[in-house]
Design a protein around this motif. Structure first.
Motif, mmCIF file in Angstrom:
data_model
loop_
_atom_site.group_PDB
_atom_site.id
_atom_site.type_symbol
_atom_site.label_atom_id
_atom_site.label_comp_id
_atom_site.label_asym_id
_atom_site.label_seq_id
_atom_site.Cartn_x
_atom_site.Cartn_y
_atom_site.Cartn_z
ATOM 1 N N TRP A 58 0.836 -1.205 0.000
ATOM 2 C CA TRP A 58 0.000 0.000 0.000
ATOM 3 C C TRP A 58 0.871 1.256 0.000
ATOM 4 N N LEU A 59 1.950 1.257 0.763
ATOM 5 C CA LEU A 59 2.831 2.426 0.792
ATOM 6 C C LEU A 59 3.483 2.659 -0.563
ATOM 7 N N HIS A 60 3.861 1.596 -1.250
ATOM 8 C CA HIS A 60 4.472 1.766 -2.568
ATOM 9 C C HIS A 60 3.466 2.318 -3.578
ATOM 10 N N LYS A 69 -0.816 13.522 3.815
ATOM 11 C CA LYS A 69 -2.092 12.904 3.456
ATOM 12 C C LYS A 69 -2.007 11.379 3.555
ATOM 13 N N VAL A 70 -0.884 10.830 3.160
ATOM 14 C CA VAL A 70 -0.711 9.384 3.263
ATOM 15 C C VAL A 70 -0.748 8.952 4.720
ATOM 16 N N TYR A 71 -0.058 9.693 5.586
ATOM 17 C CA TYR A 71 -0.015 9.343 7.003
ATOM 18 C C TYR A 71 -1.387 9.519 7.646
ATOM 19 N N ALA A 72 -2.111 10.573 7.241
ATOM 20 C CA ALA A 72 -3.455 10.776 7.790
ATOM 21 C C ALA A 72 -4.384 9.639 7.383
ATOM 22 N N GLN A 73 -4.275 9.186 6.143
ATOM 23 C CA GLN A 73 -5.098 8.069 5.695
ATOM 24 C C GLN A 73 -4.737 6.793 6.430
#
Length: 252
Positions: A58-60, A69-73
């Motif tokens: 998912w991170l890739h 935004k990625v960290y918040a999600q």
């Protein structure tokens, strides 16, 4: 991010659960005449066993997005109030380097996760993803991928070839470490059906123009490919070491 990401990551049996007994054979024994504390006497405690592969994939998939935004999600999908799920956040740094800095226009990162010494991004093969210190965008370590491709290419070049083309109807093939000179013949281009079979002495089977092999009883099929199409082997000869050395060198 999928709604059940937290379950996919953490729902796996803990390590050590298959061991019979609790490892406290002497804990409350009469021979000792005393009692151990609750946290003492365990020889094989259980450990966490998260399945982090979905998190890594998912991170890739989030590259080129703002890390905030990625960290918040990620926080919205994993409950940090849960001890097990909160442990997942300790593994984010295994995949994403968030302490990158800029030096003279070049990105530098810690050489190791627990080491403060900074090295250029190109010299940090452990870093898969990083947060750009100027833009805050999640980016892949393309230098790492480039070096990995270069190493793979060097390994391929270092490996001896499996086939050497001498001329249109002569090839050398390496099988099980031995080199053979193979003489080829072409299938008739006309007047013969496509399913006409010719015995291939190198492959050890009956073959057609389109490469379909029919293994004969008692014969072993070898997956050999030729540089030309619509040909089959009519003869082969094992080469001597002197012949191979003269053409390919000592490494082969």
């Amino acid at each position: 991010m999928r709604d059940d990401m937290s379950k996919v990551i953490v729902e796996r049996p803990r390590r050590g659960g298959g061991v019979q007994g609790d490892g406290r054979g002497f804990r409350n024994s009469r021979e000792r005449g005393s009692h151990l504390g609750m946290k003492r006497g365990y020889d094989r405690p259980k450990g966490l066993n998260e399945n982090l592969a979905p998190l890594r994939r998912w991170l890739h998939k989030q590259v080129h997005r703002p890390w905030d935004k990625v960290y918040a999600q990620l926080c919205s999908g994993i409950d940090r109030r849960s001890t097990v799920q909160a442990h997942i956040f300790e593994h984010i740094d295994d995949f994403v380097e968030r302490k990158a800095v800029l030096r003279d226009g070049e990105v530098w990162v810690p050489s190791h996760r627990w080491n403060r010494a900074q090295v250029p991004l190109a010299d940090a093969p452990r870093v898969e993803l990083f947060v750009h210190p100027a833009t805050g965008i999640l980016l892949p370590n393309r230098l790492r991928l480039k070096k990995a491709r270069q190493r793979a290419a060097e390994q391929r070049r270092a490996q001896p070839p499996e086939r050497v083309v001498v001329d249109d109807f002569t090839e050398w093939h390496r099988v099980d470490g031995c080199w053979f000179e193979v003489r080829l013949a072409a299938f008739p281009s006309s007047g013969v059906a496509d399913n006409d079979k010719r015995f291939d002495v190198m492959r050890g089977c009956l073959g057609t123009r389109h490469g379909v092999c029919h293994v004969m009883e008692g014969m072993s099929h070898r997956p050999v490919s030729y540089a030309r199409a619509f040909v089959y082997a009519v003869g082969k000869r094992q080469l001597s070491r002197r012949e191979v050395r003269a053409r390919l060198g000592d490494a082969h």
